[in-house]
Each structure stands twice: as C-alpha cells, then as structure tokens.
Design an enzyme around this catalytic site. Structure first.
Site: not given
Lengths: 576, 576
Positions: A274, A303, A321, A323, A325, A405, A451
């Site tokens: 992000c 991670r 990911q 991903d 945003h 979410k 996200h």
C-alpha cells in the site's frame, strides 16, 4: 439424533479411540511415555515417546491390538483423585507429571479402561465396544507442546466414523486429495521448488509453473487495464520510518522481517504494497475529477511465519499479491466495491470456480475512524452484496481495525475451502498519510482507500488451481499445450515444422524427440497432463496431419495441422 | 597542432580559467575561503566557502569580473616556496593549509596572476589574455573532499573552448541534453518518482512508466520464449550462507545490504539472480541431452550505492535486470554466446539503437578456473565476434575474476554512451555449487555458466530510452498511443465509442473529456508526446471519422476510425 448430539457422540468416540490406541501402544511398547491425545476433525492423534522410531509397519500391529481391546468391551471409568495421588499414579510419566503440575484445581480426573489409565477430563463412551469404524492414517514427529526446544515425540493420527461407508468415503476422499496435493503435483509436474539453502517458505518457480503464473498475470493485467486500473511497480523495501507512520511496525511487528541498515538508516522488506501506492497518489495534487484512482500491482511481499506453519505454496514467507488500492471519495465506495465484486466473480469463473462463500466482517472493538464512517461503509458493503444478490454471512466484530471487509472463500473440486478475494475499506492510512483530494468546494478532503486482491497471492492461487484441477489445467493455463511425438527419427523434421507453426500462433508446443518408444512418450505426456498429443508417422507426414490424442486417453484420429491449431486456439480463447 | 598538444593546451586553458574565476570570486567576496579548482571534461570547477549562498544572478557578475581580468592580460607566474612560507601566505585559508600539510615534499608550487595566488602544480597559460571562449554553467553544493562529515562548500562549474563555435555547439548540445534529461522528462511525462520516505535510489513506476516497462517486458518474454529460454521467478531474499558459498559475501560485501534475521538465521536481499537459477538447475539430474538450459528472469536485485552517486533511473539501489543464465557444456559456449549476441543485436535494433561499441575483457591477475579454460573461453568469444563481423576493443585484464566477458555500450541520439548488454562466462559458480551434468560417458562434468543481460536493467534502459527519444517514444512503447479529443460535450459519447473500439484492439487510447478548450487539450497531448491525436466534432461524428494530428504538429486530415485503427496497429506491429 440431532446434529449437535451426533457431533458430541462422535467427539466422545474420537476421544475414546485415542485412549484405546494409547492402551495398544502401551501393550506394544511398555516403556512408552505418553504426551497428549486430543480429538481433531474426523479423528484424533496421540503423542508418544517411544524406544525406537515408528514405521508404517507398526500401524497394523497397533490396530490389531486396538481391535482386541474393542472386542473386550472394557468400560471407561472416570475417577476424581487428588493431585498427589495422581503424581504417584503417573510417577513414570514425565509429560503427565508436567501437565498435573500445571492444573490449578486441587483434584484431577482420570479415565481408566482395561489396563490403561490416562489423565483426562472426558467425556468418553461407556465402553470400548461402542467404537465403530476407525483407521490409523499416518505417523508424524511433533515437539512436546509444539516447542522446538522440547523433545520430539512421535504422533499417530487416526480417524473414526459411525459407519463403514462414512469411513470409506472419507478415506477415498483423502486418497484423492493426496493425489492432488499441490506439493506432490508441484514436484511431479516440475512447477516449483523450495530449497533449504534459500530458506523455508520461499518459492522458486520453475519454467512450467512460471508459464502458468505468467499466463495468469497477463490475463490479470489485461483485465485490470480494461477496467481502468493503473498497473504500477513499487520497491520491495522502504525506510522503517514509513512503516512506523503507517502503523505496520506497531500492529504487525510479529509478521515483519528484522530491519536492514543502509548509511545509518533502517530499511524493511515490505509486508504490504500500500505505501508505494500512497506515495504515487501523493506525487500530484488530485481533484475529485481524478477519482477514483486505482493502482494495481503484482507486488511481492515478505512476511514472517513460523517454520512450523509453512505449507507448500499455500502458506509461505514470500508471496506475490494481485494487489490494488482504490482511492475514492466516501460516496464512491459502494460503486467501487460493486465493480471489484464483479471483477472477482469474473476472475473466479474464468478459473473454473463456481462455488464460493462470502463473509462480511464488521467493526471490531478497537477501531480507527468514526462510528458513522463505519456504519456508512458497512451499509455500503451490505447494499452491494444485496444488489448482486450474493448470499453472505456476517462475521460480527471481525473487520480489521481500519475498516469493514468482504472475504470470499473458494471451494475447489474436492470441497476444500481456500481464501480467495478480499475487499477491505480503509479509513486509517488516508488519515495517517494525509491522503487527500480537492473537492468541488475547492478544499481538501480525505480519500477512502479500498485494499483488494481478487486472486489473493500467485503462490496460494497456484496451489488452489493445482488441487482444483488435479494438475490437469485447462488448455489456456497448461504450461505445455501440445506435445508432438514423432514415431521414428525420420518424422522429426516434420514435427519441428508443426512445432514452429503452432508456436508462431502462440501455442505452447514441444517436440519429444528423445530416442524412446512412442508408447512411453505418450504415457509420459499423459502423466505430465499435456492436453493434446500429436502423434506423427508416415501416414501423418503424407497428409499434413497428426493423430490427435487427449490426456484422458481419448483418441480423436487424424486431423490436419490447421484443424488442430484452430481446435487448440479455440480452447485457449474460451478458457475451456 | 596534434591532438595531444591541443588537449594539453585546452587543459591549460581550463585550469587557467578556474584561477581567473577564483580571482573574480575573491574580488566579489573578499572573505572567500578557497577549496580546490580542478579541470574536468570540457571545463573546470572551483569550490568556495562564501558568506552567503550563491544564486544564478551572481554568475554574470563573476563573469564580468573575469572578462576584466582577461582584458588585463596578467601573466601566470609560478614560484616554488617552502611549506612554511606557504603556510604564512595562506594563513587565512584553512582548506589550503590542510592541503599544504598533506604535501610530503619540502617545498610547494604557487601560481600567481593579478591579485590572486593559488597553491597549484600548474601548468597554466602564459597570461590571462590567452583565454578564448568560456561560460559559467551552474552552481552546486559539494562537501569538502567529498566527505559528508566535512563542511558543505559552493561549487561553480564552467566550460571553456578554443572558439566561439565550439562553445556554442557545446552549449546547445547541453541545452538539448537538459531538455531530454530523463529525470526532468520522467516527472513531466509522469513516468516515475523517487521518494525520500521510501529511500533514495528506489523507484516507484507510475502507470505510464509501468506501461512502457510492461510493453518491454512482454516483448522480452515472448522473444526469450521463442528462443528457447525458460522464464522463471525466484525469491528476492536467501540465507546469508548461500551468499557465502557463492563468494558474493566475500567479493561484493561493499555493495550488499546488511543481513536480516529470521528465527536466528541470517537472510540477505539478493544482489544477483544467479543462485536461484542454480538451485532450479540442481533440482533435477541433468544430462548432456538437456543442455543448454537457459533460465531467464526479470529479477529485481538490490545493491548498495552511496547516496552521492545515485542518479535518477540510471544509478539506483533497486533494479530489475533482464537476466538469464545459460548452463551449457564448455564446447557449447561459442554457439550460445553467438545466439546471445544475435538476440542483443535484435533487441537493440528493436529499440532504435544502431550505434554501439563492443569490448572484450580478458583474464585479470586474480582469477578462478584454469588458464586453459580462460584461453579456450576467450578464444570462443573472439571467434564469435569475428563470425558476426563485429568490431571490438580488447580490455586486457578487465574480465571479472570468474571469466572473460563482452560488454556492449549503446550510443543514444545525443551520442551519450550507456552500458548495454553484458555477456559473462563463469567458471567459478559451477565449481562452488557443484553444478554438473551427466556426459555421454555416463560420468559427471562441470557445466559452464553464461550470465547475460540484453537490456541491462529496466530502470537504466528506460532512462536511456527517454533520453534517446527525448520522451517521444515510438508508438509501440508510448504509454498513451491515441488521445481522443471531443470538441464539445455533445461529442463525448462518440469519442467513448472510439476509445473502446481502439482499446478492444489493444491500442492504448484515452478520451480527454475535461471541460477545457480543444486547443489546450491538443497542446497538452503534444507536451505528453502522445503520437496520435483524434479530434472529433460534428463533421467527424457524421462521417464515423476523426481528424488526425501527429505530435510533431502535422495534420493528416479526416480519416475513418477503421483507417486510424489500422494505421496505429501497423505502427505498433512494425515497432516504428
């Protein structure tokens, strides 16, 4: 019997079979020291310290002993005794003593059947004869209390059911799942590897796995471009201070790799994508006219996960990911989430998933933003789910602290459930970083961030695809789409021509020109789950054609190369 | 005058103008403390400690003073004095005193002209009047002795030439280079950004830069697939021990980020992609029949570079190499290098580079492998260059310790030279990691590895492309290929139709529907260097067409949307 009662009865049976197994182990290994023996889904396990390592051959011996104990139909007898008495009773059992010393009550319960007594709260069946169908499934090593500094014990897993049919159904399902295990197929199909030298949870994608990933990524990028996303690339590291500002350092420290130092500055490997996107957003003044802005990235993040929980591609330490945003005005959240859900549905159906469950997670006790922001956003999410007529469950209080979410869980062909798309509303980061737009009123307003991932991560999604398809990927995803097999050396030149003809049309074709017999090559191509095999001999060369076989063994007979090409192309285009 | 004499004469002049500038600065700022004033390519600089920061407005004042000094035609007079005398002479000049104290000789040389005396070895012109054309170009900050812990001085840069024409040519070339500076165009064209919060040398690729990169990567991947490379993905981190085995920890420590710790194990961000490829190679037994194996990866690596040397996209700390490693038998090196050079030529010409220089670097003093391996590999490289009739220079002893290499340097449109493709033979890593194949004789043999990039890194290559094309990328690389401009609101719907029509054919089209005047939109699209502008008013809507303009201002008149589409498609396909 109601479901709850049945579940309780099954639980009692699982627990009782664990004790019966422990008794049998005691008979076989009188020196055995006992750890714990809890129930798990469909069964139980028990941990033992034994004088020698178990082998699979030990299981039938233990099973026979268990059958004898069941035939004896010995009663399970509970007794409450003082801790001192218990210490005497388990004087030769160091693990039990450790457990007794940790119990704060004055007395403890023991359960006894036949020659075996265990420290146990129960409940149990009335007697060993009530046990129906069981099976010992496998052996594993397990640290005492899951702690790597404690001794390694030996664990035997078992299952038990109320009927023969249920047991057999379970075992055949397990056998099918084992065949589809992505760790096993990943090796057999040469898709990926994990190397102790590099580190656990870090994936090397081999050519064939990488071709699948690349196909997914190309499809994903084209679809995101079409839907107005801006694909970006941002660095894998950033100064630690940035992660302090964002709150990651405070809230996710347990999942972070330790910082590195450069010129006296601390840097950290990113756990999320992000922050780069926020800085790109902030690199210009943005007006309400520019919103929504949607930054997408196939972003690799790192991670920390304990070695013990790592699992093939499904649980790793480094993953990419899919991903994005979305920076939007609060009033745009509903429409944007709707678009994300549509995209998620499109993606899931493109990859052959038609069963999934949706969960809406609402405000937890500790939260960022105002209550009215939460109400508004949560209502938006609900309205979207209702507009799309998607059934969902509410997970009360399970939202992330920064916003509500929606989670989607995919069911694969065997009914296993995988974490799929996630859509999270975020009121927190825009505040922490002052992410604003100039409104129609000419003044600054805070954006809302969404996200989202629609596949999750490339690693976990490949694991899910492998198991869903049992490795027989649809044509468009198959790393090798056509294997061309010359019957004799004199046919090789012609197969090379077919190969380059197909390759020029974007078909992943290969010639198997090894000096092996045709039947072996066909069998191996089938094992590699190549969708099309083109077999070429004299007859085929003479007629500019090939004999076409499918991986399921079906023989489609002679087709011209042009026919085969358009057959494969159409399978690719329709993603069937 | 011969070239060498002319160069010496120019060098004397540059140095003399530096002294003249210093004298002028002394006149303007009598309190000035003087650092050093060396010559550089085309000119000189001088560092000063001054009572206030310089502004560009100071330069004409200093220049006028310099003109006066030149008109005085004062002689440059050298004198040898003792260090003690020198210390007295420069008593008020702390930087000069520091330099004097470091000189090991008993005496030092000073040069004097007019009112100014400098510690200096010379040589100089005979007198200030010999100076021809000069210019002061810019001001910068510079730490004394380049050391961040020392005071920051002010540096004035200047150039000097033997004739007005040469100076003007130089200045106009500089002006053009400044216009094309990738850091400037990168911002104007919204291609990328660098954020202090993330860290210096770490690039955020914005949507438009990322579209260029993605186009390059897609092209690169397709071309590598076609040429038999296996594209793979490997992790950005690995255990430190692996980098110790490889020798990177020993030989490249200065360029490595500090290690991180996970569960007591040290990990490091990768500076190179080779080790993952080696482990993939080693995940199976390989036979001579399998070779060559060519693993390619668009692999992001991280290397430490001092903040001071970082430069836009051209010198960074995180970059994505278009890397590949070829595992082959020693006898295959020649053929494989030939193929790499052909690929490199194809790539360079695809991106519009037709001028480049080749360098062959041979065995250094310290080397891995045997002398005969070096001779054989070096001879192979020479034969390849000769077979392709490529002229090259030999850089004796400049090979990496692990093998000889070929470097190609690209010349951009302004004649600037960029590091391009590199091809390195490696005898070292196969030995360190025991990278073998089973030969025809059934026994193990060490492979030879070839490391190669054909673009270098995505970051540096984009910098080079930006400056080569001055931001006006060829159509296939342009992030926005067609800007569709409605003249009035009533034309917007029709432009949206054109947009989706073009997008469906893979053309990156955008509608500029802002409430601005048409001329402003055209001007802005030209500034953004969009190759095609489609202007749409009533006439165009009525005839299913658009008025087509090019970014150079050329007006192509009315064309149907179908004509425009095929015109753009053909420009994309031919990469023109």
């Amino acid at each position: 019997m109601k479901r709850k009662e049945r579940d309780e009865q099954l639980e009692r049976m699982h627990h009782s079979v664990a004790h019966i197994m422990a008794e049998a182990v005691q008979c076989v290994f009188p020196e055995a020291k006992f750890g714990i023996g809890p129930t798990i889904e469909n069964g139980f396990y028990y941990d033992f310290e034994l004088p020698r390592p178990l082998t699979p051959e030990d299981l039938p011996v233990i099973k026979n002993k268990m059958r004898e104990i069941i035939d004896q139909n010995a009663p399970f007898v509970a007794q409450e005794i003082s801790k001192d008495e218990a210490r005497g009773l388990f004087a030769a059992q160091p693990y039990k003593l450790e457990l007794i010393n940790e119990i704060s009550d004055a007395s403890v319960t023991i359960y006894k059947q036949g020659s075996f007594t265990d420290l146990c709260r129960g409940p149990h069946l009335d007697s060993t004869g009530e046990v129906r169908e069981f099976e010992l499934t496998h052996i594993a090593g397990a640290y005492w209390r899951g702690d790597e500094k404690q001794p390694m014990l030996q664990r035997i897993y078992g299952v038990a059911f109320g009927s023969r049919e249920e047991l057999e159904e379970y075992l055949s399902h397990q056998a099918e799942a084992a065949k589809r295990d992505h760790r096993k197929l990943g090796k057999e199909l040469d898709l990926f590897s994990i190397h102790e030298e590099i580190g656990p949870g870090l994936i090397c994608w081999h050519s064939r796995g990488a071709l699948i990933r690349q196909t997914i990524e190309d499809f994903w990028k084209a679809e995101h471009f079409r839907r107005g996303y801006d694909v970006v690339y941002t660095p894998h590291i950033a100064k630690l201070d940035l992660w302090k500002t964002s709150g990651h350092w405070e809230f996710y420290r347990d999942y972070l790799f330790s910082p590195m130092e450069i010129e006296g500055q601390q840097y950290m490997l990113r756990p999320m994508n992000c922050l780069g996107h926020i800085l790109i957003y902030k690199s210009k003044l943005r007006s309400y006219r520019n919103l929504p802005l949607k930054y997408a990235e196939l972003g690799t993040v790192y991670r920390y996960e304990r070695t013990g929980v790592l699992y093939g591609l499904a649980r790793v330490r480094g993953f990419t990911q899919d991903d994005a945003h979305i920076f939007c005005r609060p009033a745009q959240v509903e429409e944007e989430v709707l678009e994300v859900l549509r995209l998620a549905q499109f993606m899931m159906s493109s990859f052959g998933f038609d069963q999934y469950e949706l969960f809406l997670s609402t405000r937890p006790e500790k939260y960022a933003g105002t209550e009215s922001m939460w109400v508004e956003a949560t209502e938006s999410l609900k309205r979207v789910l209702e507009r799309l007529a998607l059934p969902y469950e509410v997970d009360p209080g399970q939202g992330v602290f920064y916003g509500p979410k929606i989670d989607i869980k995919l069911k694969d062909a065997l009914g296993h459930v995988w974490q799929g798309p996630t859509i999270q509303v975020d009121f927190n980061l825009p505040q922490r970083f002052g992410v604003c737009y100039i409104g129609e009123d000419g003044s600054e307003h805070s954006v809302t961030m969404i996200h989202r991932t629609v596949l999750g991560s490339m690693e976990r999604f490949l694991a899910c695809l492998i198991e869903h398809y049992g490795g027989a990927f649809p044509v468009w995803l198959s790393p090798v789409q056509a294997m061309i097999i010359p019957i004799a050396d004199r046919h090789v030149d012609y197969t090379r021509k077919i190969e380059s003809d197909l390759k020029n049309e974007g078909i992943r074709a290969l010639v198997d020109d090894r000096p092996e017999r045709m039947n072996l090559k066909i069998r191996e191509a089938q094992l590699e789950k190549v969708p099309y095999m083109l077999i070429v001999g004299d007859k085929e060369v003479a007629s500019s054609s090939a004999s076409l076989r499918l991986r399921n063994g079906e023989d489609l007979g002679l087709e011209t190369v042009a026919e085969i090409r358009s057959r494969i192309q159409s399978a690719i285009e329709t993603r069937s």
